[in-house]
Design an enzyme around this catalytic site. Sequence first.
Site, PDB file in Angstrom:
ATOM      1  N   ASP A  46      49.630  22.768  40.951  1.00  0.00           N
ATOM      2  CA  ASP A  46      49.710  23.582  39.619  1.00  0.00           C
ATOM      3  C   ASP A  46      49.642  22.447  38.698  1.00  0.00           C
ATOM      4  O   ASP A  46      49.953  21.350  38.736  1.00  0.00           O
ATOM      5  CB  ASP A  46      51.276  24.131  39.667  1.00  0.00           C
ATOM      6  CG  ASP A  46      51.364  25.088  38.469  1.00  0.00           C
ATOM      7  OD1 ASP A  46      51.374  26.309  39.083  1.00  0.00           O
ATOM      8  OD2 ASP A  46      51.322  24.725  37.414  1.00  0.00           O
ATOM      9  N   LEU A  80      46.637  32.960  39.680  1.00  0.00           N
ATOM     10  CA  LEU A  80      46.694  32.349  38.347  1.00  0.00           C
ATOM     11  C   LEU A  80      46.856  33.363  37.303  1.00  0.00           C
ATOM     12  O   LEU A  80      46.673  34.628  37.718  1.00  0.00           O
ATOM     13  CB  LEU A  80      45.263  31.568  38.561  1.00  0.00           C
ATOM     14  CG  LEU A  80      45.119  30.508  39.367  1.00  0.00           C
ATOM     15  CD1 LEU A  80      43.662  30.071  39.796  1.00  0.00           C
ATOM     16  CD2 LEU A  80      45.892  29.306  39.157  1.00  0.00           C
ATOM     17  N   THR A 108      45.858  38.669  38.909  1.00  0.00           N
ATOM     18  CA  THR A 108      45.789  39.875  38.292  1.00  0.00           C
ATOM     19  C   THR A 108      44.555  39.935  37.429  1.00  0.00           C
ATOM     20  O   THR A 108      44.728  39.543  36.199  1.00  0.00           O
ATOM     21  CB  THR A 108      46.788  40.832  37.725  1.00  0.00           C
ATOM     22  OG1 THR A 108      47.790  40.979  38.588  1.00  0.00           O
ATOM     23  CG2 THR A 108      46.517  42.313  37.174  1.00  0.00           C
ATOM     24  N   ARG A 135      55.449  44.267  42.313  1.00  0.00           N
ATOM     25  CA  ARG A 135      56.888  44.145  42.108  1.00  0.00           C
ATOM     26  C   ARG A 135      56.990  43.088  41.334  1.00  0.00           C
ATOM     27  O   ARG A 135      56.301  42.475  40.910  1.00  0.00           O
ATOM     28  CB  ARG A 135      57.610  44.113  43.643  1.00  0.00           C
ATOM     29  CG  ARG A 135      57.383  45.368  44.420  1.00  0.00           C
ATOM     30  CD  ARG A 135      58.101  45.443  45.878  1.00  0.00           C
ATOM     31  NE  ARG A 135      57.733  46.558  46.446  1.00  0.00           N
ATOM     32  CZ  ARG A 135      58.020  46.713  47.610  1.00  0.00           C
ATOM     33  NH1 ARG A 135      58.387  45.845  48.450  1.00  0.00           N
ATOM     34  NH2 ARG A 135      57.603  47.982  48.202  1.00  0.00           N
ATOM     35  N   LYS A 183      45.728  47.905  41.999  1.00  0.00           N
ATOM     36  CA  LYS A 183      46.741  47.377  41.220  1.00  0.00           C
ATOM     37  C   LYS A 183      46.519  47.909  39.648  1.00  0.00           C
ATOM     38  O   LYS A 183      47.381  47.982  38.767  1.00  0.00           O
ATOM     39  CB  LYS A 183      46.788  45.959  41.213  1.00  0.00           C
ATOM     40  CG  LYS A 183      48.090  45.382  40.467  1.00  0.00           C
ATOM     41  CD  LYS A 183      48.421  43.943  40.278  1.00  0.00           C
ATOM     42  CE  LYS A 183      49.668  43.448  39.688  1.00  0.00           C
ATOM     43  NZ  LYS A 183      50.180  41.930  40.050  1.00  0.00           N
ATOM     44  N   ASN A 186      47.693  51.365  39.364  1.00  0.00           N
ATOM     45  CA  ASN A 186      49.094  51.455  39.292  1.00  0.00           C
ATOM     46  C   ASN A 186      49.761  50.984  38.079  1.00  0.00           C
ATOM     47  O   ASN A 186      50.755  51.629  37.670  1.00  0.00           O
ATOM     48  CB  ASN A 186      49.512  50.557  40.802  1.00  0.00           C
ATOM     49  CG  ASN A 186      51.164  50.488  40.625  1.00  0.00           C
ATOM     50  OD1 ASN A 186      51.667  51.425  41.132  1.00  0.00           O
ATOM     51  ND2 ASN A 186      51.680  49.395  40.456  1.00  0.00           N
ATOM     52  N   TYR A 188      48.420  50.490  35.218  1.00  0.00           N
ATOM     53  CA  TYR A 188      48.260  51.521  33.864  1.00  0.00           C
ATOM     54  C   TYR A 188      49.257  52.616  33.935  1.00  0.00           C
ATOM     55  O   TYR A 188      49.824  53.016  32.939  1.00  0.00           O
ATOM     56  CB  TYR A 188      46.634  51.975  34.124  1.00  0.00           C
ATOM     57  CG  TYR A 188      46.789  53.436  32.921  1.00  0.00           C
ATOM     58  CD1 TYR A 188      46.464  52.879  31.585  1.00  0.00           C
ATOM     59  CD2 TYR A 188      46.620  54.590  33.598  1.00  0.00           C
ATOM     60  CE1 TYR A 188      46.409  53.978  30.879  1.00  0.00           C
ATOM     61  CE2 TYR A 188      46.381  55.601  32.607  1.00  0.00           C
ATOM     62  CZ  TYR A 188      46.276  55.408  31.138  1.00  0.00           C
ATOM     63  OH  TYR A 188      46.443  56.510  30.328  1.00  0.00           O
ATOM     64  N   MET A 189      49.454  53.344  35.126  1.00  0.00           N
ATOM     65  CA  MET A 189      50.441  54.425  35.129  1.00  0.00           C
ATOM     66  C   MET A 189      51.877  53.953  34.747  1.00  0.00           C
ATOM     67  O   MET A 189      52.435  54.667  33.998  1.00  0.00           O
ATOM     68  CB  MET A 189      50.347  54.988  36.419  1.00  0.00           C
ATOM     69  CG  MET A 189      51.015  56.463  36.637  1.00  0.00           C
ATOM     70  SD  MET A 189      50.642  57.175  38.044  1.00  0.00           S
ATOM     71  CE  MET A 189      51.269  58.698  37.928  1.00  0.00           C
TER      72      MET A 189
END
Length: 305
Positions: A46, A80, A108, A135, A183, A186, A188-189
């Site tokens: 990292d 990342l 994402t 989550r 994803k 999901n 967006y909703m």
Amino acid sequence: MHAGVSKGHQLLRRTAMKIGFIGLGTMGGAMSANLIKKGFSVQGYDIAPEALERFEKAGGVPCSDMAAAAKGADIVFTMLPNGPHVEQAVEKIVGSMAKGALFVDCSTILPEVTLRVGARLRAEGMRVMDAPVGRTGAEALLGKLLFMVGGEEKDLALVRPCLECMGDTILHCGPLGSGIATKIVNNYMSITLNVLTAEALTLGEALGLERDRLLEVLRGTPAGRGHINATYPGKVFKGDISASFMLDLANKDLGLAIEVANTKNVPLFTGGAARQAYSLARARGYGRKDWTAMLEVVRQLSQAQ
């Protein structure tokens, strides 16, 4: 006895498998720590020194750069912030990854970036999956993430023991890119529903309603149960848009809510946008159809572009 032998094989498999992990922040740090707890050998990197320190304290092997974290690993995970970070990481590790190693991106990002990264790595003899998570950081600490996986079945079989250390729900969504696409839909909703929920609760407060009683009502109707569970399965998903609750009536009731909200100075951002959608649906002749026919209207508009 059979269970004991099975557990022994699992532990042997974990200790024999080397994992690389790039991105050890809130999510990646918790995920890598759970891999270590369950017996995997994890080498990680990292950019933040404090993240590397936490990783080392958890039992991981800190590396000086990304290439070192990927070197000799059977599976390399990345978690990342965005697409450019993932593409930069791939360029830095592609030369140190072993042929046939599996790259699993949990970030994402845009699906097009996932596919671009996949093509780059596959051209060099590596295997690729996307496995973004659902989550929160708290659930990451507990090893209770949801993984939305895109890629080949055989690759999922290889990485599944790792995913099971970090999450309790693993859903194979389809080929590479399907995980991150799922994803995005999901998120967006849920993110949009967050604004709608805030608007509805504020309107309830403005009208002097007791919140717990309001919540009890909302939880028993499509408002709280969700149209995915409550209305769509029995109607539009079956191709039946005959009216159970007429779209015209939904439009009327939405108008009442907006009118009341105006008298209380409650902004209904999503309500205003929804009113435009219902008006358009009525103009297209869906007024006397079921309100779930909105799905057909949006599909038509999408195909018309």
